[in-house]
Design an enzyme around this catalytic site. Structure first.
Site, short mmCIF file in Angstrom:
data_model
loop_
_atom_site.label_atom_id
_atom_site.label_comp_id
_atom_site.label_asym_id
_atom_site.label_seq_id
_atom_site.Cartn_x
_atom_site.Cartn_y
_atom_site.Cartn_z
CD1 TRP A 186 21.31 8.81 -11.75
CD2 TRP A 186 23.41 9.17 -12.47
NE1 TRP A 186 21.34 10.02 -12.42
CE2 TRP A 186 22.60 10.26 -12.88
CE3 TRP A 186 24.77 9.17 -12.81
CZ2 TRP A 186 23.11 11.34 -13.59
CZ3 TRP A 186 25.28 10.24 -13.52
CH2 TRP A 186 24.46 11.31 -13.91
CG ASP A 267 28.75 9.33 -8.81
OD1 ASP A 267 28.89 10.50 -8.41
OD2 ASP A 267 27.84 8.98 -9.59
CE LYS A 303 21.92 15.43 -7.33
NZ LYS A 303 20.79 14.92 -8.01
N1 KET Z 1 25.88 10.65 -9.73
C1 KET Z 1 24.76 10.23 -9.14
C2 KET Z 1 24.78 8.99 -8.32
C3 KET Z 1 23.59 10.98 -9.30
O1 KET Z 1 22.50 10.56 -8.67
C4 KET Z 1 23.59 12.15 -10.09
C5 KET Z 1 22.36 12.90 -10.32
C6 KET Z 1 24.81 12.53 -10.67
C7 KET Z 1 25.93 11.75 -10.48
C8 KET Z 1 24.97 13.74 -11.52
O2 KET Z 1 24.57 14.93 -11.00
P1 KET Z 1 25.13 16.31 -11.60
O3 KET Z 1 23.94 17.18 -11.67
O4 KET Z 1 25.74 16.05 -12.93
O5 KET Z 1 26.14 16.76 -10.60
N2 KET Z 1 21.21 12.40 -10.11
C9 KET Z 1 19.90 13.07 -10.20
C10 KET Z 1 19.73 14.00 -11.35
C11 KET Z 1 20.00 13.40 -12.71
O6 KET Z 1 19.58 12.29 -13.01
O7 KET Z 1 20.67 14.12 -13.49
C12 KET Z 1 18.81 12.00 -10.14
O8 KET Z 1 19.13 10.79 -10.09
O9 KET Z 1 17.63 12.37 -10.10
#
Ligand code: KET
Length: 457
Positions: A186, A267, A303
């Site tokens: 990520w 994660d 999600k």
């Molecule tokens: N870890 C991973 C692996 C991840 O894909 C995301 C979000 C997060 C943590 C953080 O999500 P949060 O909203 O802080 O709980 N990924 C998607 C959104 C982004 O980039 O913020 C994405 O990859 O599209």
């Protein structure tokens, strides 16, 4: 009253006045205008905000947009009626709309109607119920680590905030400051951990040739990591590749990590999204907890409960004893308090209400499974559409990969072509969010991929 004197030739933050000598010039120009304008006076200049063209921020250069969230910025600017946002990992319905789960709506109504609730600050570590239930969700309700009070859980600002707090805690208190991240990972991981004070290194994860796991490379790289190093592992539905180790491979990874005394940091942003089952998706984490060793987990409810903007997540640290866990928690409070003082109440109240009540929990799992199933059906539909078009290449990875994303293998030129010609927005590494796709938009995407691979080499 004198009319205001317009002296401004550029914006406050215009970097064209960037060097100190430029700024001296602009000040001179200012004096010149004053001296030759009978209407101007130094009084009116200092009183007018337009006089501040030699801003203290004048040297700031414009930063690029975020590689993932910036895709949505570009998408929003596109007036095309056929535009499609497959950039950010956010679930959409068949109608292409964001989804608020029914169970979330119901609980929110209950919360609003409950006049006994107030808006006091919650503790630095968050809502106690939420923390306990989050630990049970990831570790299992019968987890010995939870029962023996060896786990400390603090509420975090979704997955990102929980990773950051964990990173800062480790940078302050752990003897090794290197964290190994999979390649690729990520896009925010390296930034989060570097700013937390850790030094970031990479381990091999994905093999472009097979579009699968580079298991040998992974084992080799982790074997040569210095003892004690931190290893970031995607709990399930690896982002961006959609490639996860099998349970047997996880077991080998576990043995290697424990034998080298590496520290696993999971994660978990997609629990329930990979297989549709919350328990199945937590298996890799539970495998590591079962051996009695220590680890960290950052959880996100963005999600799996669709609570993206509520910023609700948790950081758990599993320790060897309850005494260590309580000392760790005391230090986590010292990380959190100066950062944002205490977390927000609303999202965590929704999650706690759902996790606490058997009926609501069941309703949630049904809605979650429906989201996961819709993504799986999108994979099949996209694969079938490419096969039907005779699109060159092997596209079976679309149905093999799991979770929200397909790592298509399209290169950045092909991605630009699809954006320019077909108004399809995705990250430049060729990742597409399957959750943003619907039966109606599959043909458009398949046409675009077909054109990209046949016309852009
Ligand atoms: N870890 C991973 C692996 C991840 O894909 C995301 C979000 C997060 C943590 C953080 O999500 P949060 O909203 O802080 O709980 N990924 C998607 C959104 C982004 O980039 O913020 C994405 O990859 O599209």
């Amino acid at each position: 009253m004198r009319p205001p004197v317009i002296l401004k030739t550029t914006s406050f933050f215009d970097s064209s006045y960037s060097s100190p000598s430029d700024r001296r010039l602009s000040t001179l120009a200012n004096h010149f205008v004053c001296a030759h304008n009978p209407m101007a006076s130094h009084d009116s200049i200092s009183a007018s905000p337009t006089a501040a063209f030699d801003s203290v921020f004048a040297q700031i250069v414009r930063a690029p947009e975020d590689p993932i969230l910036g895709v949505t910025v570009a998408y929003n600017k596109d007036p095309s009626p056929v535009k499609l946002n497959l950039g950010v990992g956010a679930y959409r319905t068949e109608e292409g709309k964001p989804l608020v789960l029914n169970v979330v709506r119901r609980v929110e109504q209950q919360l609003v109607n409950d006049v006994s609730r107030n808006k006091e600050y919650i503790p630095i570590t968050g809502l106690a119920d939420f923390n306990k239930l989050s630990a049970k969700l990831i570790f299992g309700s019968d987890s010995p680590a939870v029962q023996e009070n060896r786990v400390t859980t603090v509420q975090g600002l979704s997955g990102t905030g929980s990773l950051r707090v964990g990173g800062e805690f480790l940078a302050k208190h752990y003897h090794q400051r290197t964290i190994y991240l999979p390649t690729p990972t990520w896009g925010n991981h390296p930034k989060v951990f570097t700013l937390a004070g850790l030094s970031v290194k990479a381990y091999r994860y994905y093999a472009p040739s097979t579009r699968g796991l580079d298991f040998e490379g992974l084992l080799e790289d982790l074997s040569s990591a210095p003892s004690g190093s931190i290893v970031l592992l995607h709990a399930c539905a690896h982002n961006p590749t959609g490639v996860d180790p099998t349970l047997e491979q996880w077991e080998q990874i576990r043995q290697l990590i424990r034998s080298k005394a590496l520290l696993p940091f999971f994660d978990s942003a997609y629990q329930g999204f990979a297989s549709g089952s919350l328990d199945a998706d937590a298996q890799p984490v539970r495998l590591f907890v079962a051996d009695g060793g220590e680890l960290l987990v950052a959880q996100s409810y963005a999600k799996n409960m669709g609570l993206y903007g509520e910023r609700v997540g948790a950081l758990s640290i599993v320790c060897k004893s309850s005494d260590v866990a309580s000392r760790v928690e005391s230090q986590l409070k010292l990380v959190i308090r100066p950062m944002y003082s205490s977390p927000p109440i609303h999202g965590a109240s929704i999650v706690a209400a759902i996790l606490k009540d058997g009926n609501l929990y069941n309703e949630w799992t049904i809605e979650l499974k429906a989201m996961a199933d819709r993504i799986i059906s999108m994979r099949q539909q996209l694969f079938d559409a490419l096969v039907a078009r005779g699109t060159p290449g092997d596209w079976s990875h679309i149905i093999r990969q799991i979770g929200m994303f397909t790592f298509t293998g399209l290169n950045s030129e092909q991605v630009s072509f699809m954006t320019n010609e077909y108004h399809i927005y995705m990250t430049s590494d060729g990742r597409i969010s399957m959750a943003g796709l619907s039966s109606k938009t599959v043909p458009h995407l398949a046409d675009a991929i077909h054109a990209a691979v046949t016309r852009v080499v």
